[in-house]
Design an enzyme around this catalytic site. Structure first.
Site, PDB file in Angstrom:
ATOM      1  N   GLU A 142       0.603  -1.136  -0.063  1.00  0.00           N
ATOM      2  CA  GLU A 142       0.113  -0.201  -0.131  1.00  0.00           C
ATOM      3  C   GLU A 142       1.025   1.201  -0.171  1.00  0.00           C
ATOM      4  OE1 GLU A 142      -2.949  -0.386   3.151  1.00  0.00           O
ATOM      5  OE2 GLU A 142      -4.042  -2.089   1.927  1.00  0.00           O
ATOM      6  N   SER A 156      -0.630   0.030   8.018  1.00  0.00           N
ATOM      7  CA  SER A 156      -0.740  -0.508   9.488  1.00  0.00           C
ATOM      8  C   SER A 156       0.423  -1.539   9.683  1.00  0.00           C
ATOM      9  CB  SER A 156      -2.040  -1.538   9.237  1.00  0.00           C
ATOM     10  OG  SER A 156      -1.879  -2.477   8.513  1.00  0.00           O
ATOM     11  N   HIS A 200     -18.897  -8.795   4.767  1.00  0.00           N
ATOM     12  CA  HIS A 200     -17.500  -8.345   5.203  1.00  0.00           C
ATOM     13  C   HIS A 200     -16.780  -9.250   6.394  1.00  0.00           C
ATOM     14  CE1 HIS A 200     -14.579  -5.516   6.972  1.00  0.00           C
ATOM     15  NE2 HIS A 200     -14.281  -5.828   5.867  1.00  0.00           N
ATOM     16  N   HIS A 201     -15.762  -9.600   5.995  1.00  0.00           N
ATOM     17  CA  HIS A 201     -14.850 -10.230   6.920  1.00  0.00           C
ATOM     18  C   HIS A 201     -13.589  -9.809   7.053  1.00  0.00           C
ATOM     19  CE1 HIS A 201     -17.007 -14.448   5.830  1.00  0.00           C
ATOM     20  NE2 HIS A 201     -17.743 -13.950   6.895  1.00  0.00           N
ATOM     21  N   GLU A 202     -13.373  -9.023   8.214  1.00  0.00           N
ATOM     22  CA  GLU A 202     -12.052  -8.528   8.480  1.00  0.00           C
ATOM     23  C   GLU A 202     -11.488  -9.627   9.351  1.00  0.00           C
ATOM     24  OE1 GLU A 202      -9.749  -6.051   7.715  1.00  0.00           O
ATOM     25  OE2 GLU A 202      -8.720  -7.152   9.074  1.00  0.00           O
ATOM     26  N   HIS A 259      -9.071  -7.664   0.505  1.00  0.00           N
ATOM     27  CA  HIS A 259      -8.223  -6.360   0.859  1.00  0.00           C
ATOM     28  C   HIS A 259      -6.940  -6.938   1.821  1.00  0.00           C
ATOM     29  CE1 HIS A 259     -10.712  -3.025  -0.276  1.00  0.00           C
ATOM     30  NE2 HIS A 259     -11.503  -3.889  -1.056  1.00  0.00           N
ATOM     31  N   GLU A 260      -6.007  -6.362   1.464  1.00  0.00           N
ATOM     32  CA  GLU A 260      -4.600  -6.598   2.085  1.00  0.00           C
ATOM     33  C   GLU A 260      -4.148  -7.925   1.649  1.00  0.00           C
ATOM     34  OE1 GLU A 260      -7.199  -5.700   4.369  1.00  0.00           O
ATOM     35  OE2 GLU A 260      -6.767  -3.444   4.015  1.00  0.00           O
ATOM     36  N   GLU A 264      -7.519  -5.803  -3.297  1.00  0.00           N
ATOM     37  CA  GLU A 264      -7.037  -4.335  -3.219  1.00  0.00           C
ATOM     38  C   GLU A 264      -5.465  -4.380  -3.289  1.00  0.00           C
ATOM     39  OE1 GLU A 264      -7.372  -0.921   0.461  1.00  0.00           O
ATOM     40  OE2 GLU A 264      -6.624  -2.874   0.907  1.00  0.00           O
ATOM     41  N   GLU A 316      -9.109   4.993   0.217  1.00  0.00           N
ATOM     42  CA  GLU A 316      -9.475   5.216   1.361  1.00  0.00           C
ATOM     43  C   GLU A 316      -8.231   6.119   2.136  1.00  0.00           C
ATOM     44  OE1 GLU A 316      -9.502   1.129   2.170  1.00  0.00           O
ATOM     45  OE2 GLU A 316      -7.675   1.187   3.159  1.00  0.00           O
TER      46      GLU A 316
END
Lengths: 705, 705
Positions: B175, B198, B413-415, B483-484, B502, B508
């Site tokens: 990122e 992060s 959504h699954h973080e 994502h990530e 992503e 964002e």
């Protein structure tokens, strides 16, 4: 049922050189044990333990170090101490006793550090008549919401150079032969000749594993272990050979960290068991009493029992786990090149089912039923095993139907090859399959180097894995028997579907290695079994491996009768009759004992014992009047006077004695035995002789009028 | 459809100093690219690549090192070379083009080492007109049944000090803002000021990530990447600033090992794309062509589309993912202390469903619906998130029913908070829940340090994880937007349910960091997007964050029209309209473009482009006559002549132009725009002006009679 009794606490402040300590103590319910807590002038917490006014543990350090540096180690101030007396008897759904008493004094020490005023650190002690436990509590009100333990400072300073029964410290295995030496003579890396453990991670030359059992000069016994190992790595012990203190050595993760915790978490219990004679250790329930009550809502499916299985025949080389002669990486491809030696065939499994059914054994284990055995060992790869796809000669539906028709349940086998993430990935589907085919239990295995890579069998991640499997199995009404896990810590109280585990050197080593010396089974109950039942797989009748192959020199270090006695001396609610059907069929008179002996008890009595030498036990069958006696010895012959004073004087009994023959000897004549019967009553006395490496098993069955 | 043409191979043996090489070459179908393979006197394999008789890559090393020492690196002898010409056109079920040609020459080099005669090592080259790929094959006949790759020796020696578009090499994140410098000026650790990623694992000051795109002095473009990343770690590149060669740097596991393989395995493809002008890179399909055909049997559920969601409102601080003000570790306990700012409430979600339904958007994403957001970030713990338990103000059944009644599908959504083992543990249950409530896709996230501890986002274990999720999702008829993760390598051909990811610095960052400079979106298509679609989340209409909070100075580095143009320039089959409903409702005239623009195309044309400066594209809607144009620029204003020669001369069109207003400027006046319409036909030409940091979007809809 709680008897609450608030106690006065002795509080002294005394000057000793430059150290001004705060000092508190409590006594066990019978006043024989004294637990002392100290807070030094530097705010470091210590404890010590006395029995009968003599020192068991000198001042031992308490506390932990945190990776961020904000450690729970010193500068503590006393917030408060709460002491309470509790009586919490309970009744396990299976076990060595039907009812277990639990009387103790709890002392909860609350500490704060000046620089972290919002952070509460508590040490909870529980002092029983025959031992103690303590654990660390990281309070919910702490500002440290999550943190990493990088070291636990807990130490156990022994008062003298005791004789210890020990296996080397290791992060990945516990399948060692026991040594017994003085504390000052412990050298963990100086191993015996065997080099037959699949994967080891030795720690240091002075590190040992728990349960770590010692005998003092006064012939008291002390054993150090832990209880309720949840969300934390296992504890090894670093031995100081000079001052005889032991320090906690936690199993690290790949970063070298020990445990990832958050506020509200707790350490497992650090446990010290004490006994004035050896046998008292075996009826010590402190480890169980420190564990939490059962979390399982439904337990109807949990049924102790005995099993045979497609297993020993692979160990002795009669058949193989693998189906093919060719390495086969892709479980979706057809499998070819059958070796013709595959053990888990439909036909062979039905033979075991027939035998179990005929002899009223409850379960049949089948190993080698699933794809992957051609290339499983030591590859370091994931996706080695399929937990859903059987070999072409294993008819899942047919075998399941057949077992059902014979009133036998199957035990599912899951060897993970330590590719644990892969096992977890397949688990939900695998468990569905098990339910579909009506299996009663899972025997799982963890042979090899753990994946997630860099994790250890006994590290926090794996501890969480073992415990999560218990939860997922319970949700699917499955019992668990784990091989190659961390040694148990009494969690079978909390998860009564956790029937047994290996976590020690089992009988299988006798089939293909230097084996287990004749004293092995006289030590295990005083060490490994203090944490929970072991699936030792006793019952080997064909003791010499040259019966299968004249080139072989291996043998089980036992007489046949000792194998029978193990069903009494080595407790497990799931007991295997491990030998081949054909070996049993040739000796059905001796097999009668295995048919009779139960796996669930009302009461257990140690008649006499000395770890490393002998063990004589008697147990009463759960909800029946029948008794069973097991007596085993090491390489020496022994004789003892059996007093049947434990029998009910109101009842009559028929006793069957399974004795070593006069000339029996574990090495030269292991399979000769005699069986005789007589009527007995309470108070009868009789001499029992044990051959070198031998044993005696006795069934004492109520004669009902 | 295969045209098989066996070719003669040029074979030369020439003496050069003391090195006697064996040398072979092949030409691309159009004869413009020349691939050379060498085997040195030491048996070391090399390759080189020419275009138009000029060197693209000088002699680059081939081979791998194995942990056991039996490496695939030298002492090779040529076994055989097989060359074949192939034409394999195919049609993706969604994408930038309806039909894709794939014409190449395959050269399969088979090598053996004298000391491992049973072991076959193959290098498979595929030479296209616009690039090449090669991979290593470890043959089934090898005696090395399993092995550990500890280094891959592959190198890419460039012929000069090209200008490169790069982000720093890193094992865990991609990122980054792009830099563009000469190869000799790459210093990966000398970062821009932003410190808002992060979790990073930088590699070295000279390591960069792929796709690594370069521009030569002759204005040719070269991009190095990989294709079909399966069961292998991702490749970073170590840049030699002196001789301009790049060496493969694989992401390690906790032991420092790179890949665990067995015979029959293959490396991913090493890919070199070439282009005589920038735009050709964007229509280069070599990465896709090197991937395997779809493995999915059922694809009916795979539906490209647009979505809104409860998401940007958390990024700008209007609402929160978390429900409570209090940290809550136990998802089985009641949750208290609602903050009142929770975004994923039933009421709010219904508002998004209404908006999507009214505007014919296909999906609604909801983040923050599930327990765990109070304490998720950076804890390093497992069991942070429940993937099955919703917050009390989120009515799963009610919302699901409501969405169904409005003909809108939900996106789950699954973080994972990078606690990947925990995610896998819960996955089967979570997927069941998703099926029960009729969700169409999963947006997953991997923020933070990976568990299994010591693993990296881009290591072999995680690569296997991402791919296994695609398989499990396909079995549950679910599309995936990750994502990530690791950056994509064209696997959406093989798993067409892999819609987007992503794996780069998304929109964002503009909400809460120094953001993405105006050139960012002019570079991404030439780098990150060469591997696959990106969920960039365009469509921000309220560009200045001080609209929400006067203290804020952040902004999106864009004009409003550039946000619209991104729907054309930044391809994804799942495109978000990322802004708040209220911002769209104030500008429904501009929102009309988002309503009109499709996410699936027949054809894509690059009108003109220069990475880092500008990008003008036109695309034809899948199975429709409509065209859409997107033009974006960096911080500079631009003007270009749009020639509508791509339109069908037989058809009439209504064009709507969404233009930056005259005084628009990304920094000072980003939200002023003009919309005008006119009828257009093939061959019409018109000037298009772009504001600094601006863009232009044009819909050209067929007028049906």
């Amino acid at each position: 049922m709680r008897n609450l009794l608030y106690l006065l606490i002795g509080l002294f402040v005394f000057q000793q050189q430059a150290i001004a300590d705060q000092y508190f103590n409590v006594f066990s319910p019978d006043k024989k044990l004294q637990l002392n807590f100290y807070l030094s002038r530097d705010g470091i917490p210590y404890y010590s333990l006395n029995m009968d006014n003599a020192s068991i543990l000198k001042r031992g350090r308490l506390g932990l170090q945190i990776a961020s540096g904000d450690s729970f180690d010193q500068d503590f101030e006393l917030d408060r101490i709460d002491t309470i007396s509790k009586s919490e008897p309970w009744s396990p759904i299976w076990g060595e006793e039907k009812h277990i008493a639990s009387d103790y004094i709890q002392m909860l020490v609350s500490l704060r550090q000046a620089k972290f005023q919002n952070r509460l650190f508590q040490i909870e002690f529980r002092l029983f008549n025959n031992g103690m436990g303590f654990r660390y509590l990281f309070s919910d009100t702490t500002v440290l919401t999550n943190f990493i333990i990088c070291d636990e400072l807990t130490s156990f300073p022994l008062s003298a150079d005791h004789k210890a029964f020990w296996i080397p410290g290791d992060y990945d295995t516990n399948e060692f032969v026991y040594s017994y030496t003085k504390l000052s003579d412990i050298h963990s890396l100086k191993e015996r000749k065997e080099n037959d453990i699949s994967f080891k991670s030795p720690i240091s030359d002075s590190t040992v594993q728990t349960p770590f059992t010692m005998k003092t000069k006064a012939s008291n016994f002390i054993s150090i272990h832990e209880a309720g190992l949840v969300n934390y790595p296992a504890m090894n012990l670093d031995v100081n050979r000079t001052d005889f203190s032991l320090k906690c050595n936690l199993v690290p993760d790949p970063h070298g960290n020990k445990a990832y915790l958050h506020s509200g978490d707790r350490s497992p219990w650090r446990v010290v068991l004490v006994a004035r004679k050896a046998g008292e250790l075996l009826t010590n329930r402190v480890v169980l009493n420190l564990n939490e009550d059962s979390k399982l809502k439904h337990t109807d499916y949990i049924k102790p029992g005995k099993f045979v299985g497609v297993w020993w025949e692979m160990h002795i080389g009669k058949s193989t786990w693998a189906y093919s002669k060719k390495v086969n990486w892709n479980h979706d491809s057809d499998i070819t090149n059958p070796s013709g030696k595959h053990g888990a065939t439909t036909e062979n499994v039905k033979r075991y089912i027939d035998f179990a059914s005929k002899n009223k054994l409850d379960y049949v284990l089948v190993e080698g039923w699933n794809r992957g055995w051609e290339n499983w060992y030591g590859s370091g790869l994931e996706r080695i095993f399929s937990f859903t796809k059987s070999y072409p000669d294993f008819d899942m539906q047919g075998i399941s139907d057949y077992a059902k028709s014979r009133n036998v349940k199957l035990i599912m086998h899951h060897e993970t090859s330590a590719a644990v993430t892969d096992y977890e990935w397949q688990m939900d589907t695998a468990f569905k399959l098990i339910a579909q085919f009506n299996y009663g239990a899972i025997k799982s295995g963890y042979v090899g180097k753990i994946i997630p890579r860099g994790e250890h069998h006994d590290g926090q991640w794996m501890i969480n894995h073992y415990n999560r499997v218990l939860e997922k199995a319970a949700a699917s009404n499955l019992m668990i028997d784990v091989h190659e896990p961390v040694r148990p810590t009494g969690l079978h109280r909390t998860y009564p579907n956790f029937m047994a585990c290996e976590a020690a050197r089992g009988n299988e080593f006798n089939a293909w290695s230097l084996g287990n010396p004749p004293d092995h089974e006289t030590i295990l109950p005083f060490t490994r079994l203090l944490g929970g039942p072991m699936d030792y797989t006793p019952g080997i009748f064909q003791i010499k491996m040259n019966a299968y192959d004249p080139k072989k020199s291996e043998q089980v270090h036992t007489t046949l009768c000792k194998q029978l006695a193990l069903y009494v001396t080595m407790y497990s609610p799931l007991q295997m009759a491990a030998d081949l059907i054909e070996n049993y069929e040739q000796r059905m008179d001796a097999f009668q004992f295995i048919k009779d002996v139960p796996t669930n008890w009302d009461t257990s009595i140690v008649l006499d014992a000395e770890p490393g030498d002998f063990l004589y036990m008697a147990r009463k069958e759960r909800d029946q009047a029948n008794w069973f006696v097991g007596a085993i010895t090491d390489e020496k012959p022994r004789e003892f006077l059996l007093n049947l004073n434990f029998l009910d004087p109101e009842k009559k009994y028929q006793a069957t004695f399974y004795r070593d023959a006069d000339k029996a000897d574990w090495k030269y004549n292991p399979m000769e035995y005699e069986i005789d019967q007589k009527k007995v009553k309470s108070g009868d006395k009789m001499k029992i002789k044990l051959a070198p490496g031998g044993g005696c098993a006795i069934s004492i069955l109520e004669i009902k009028n």
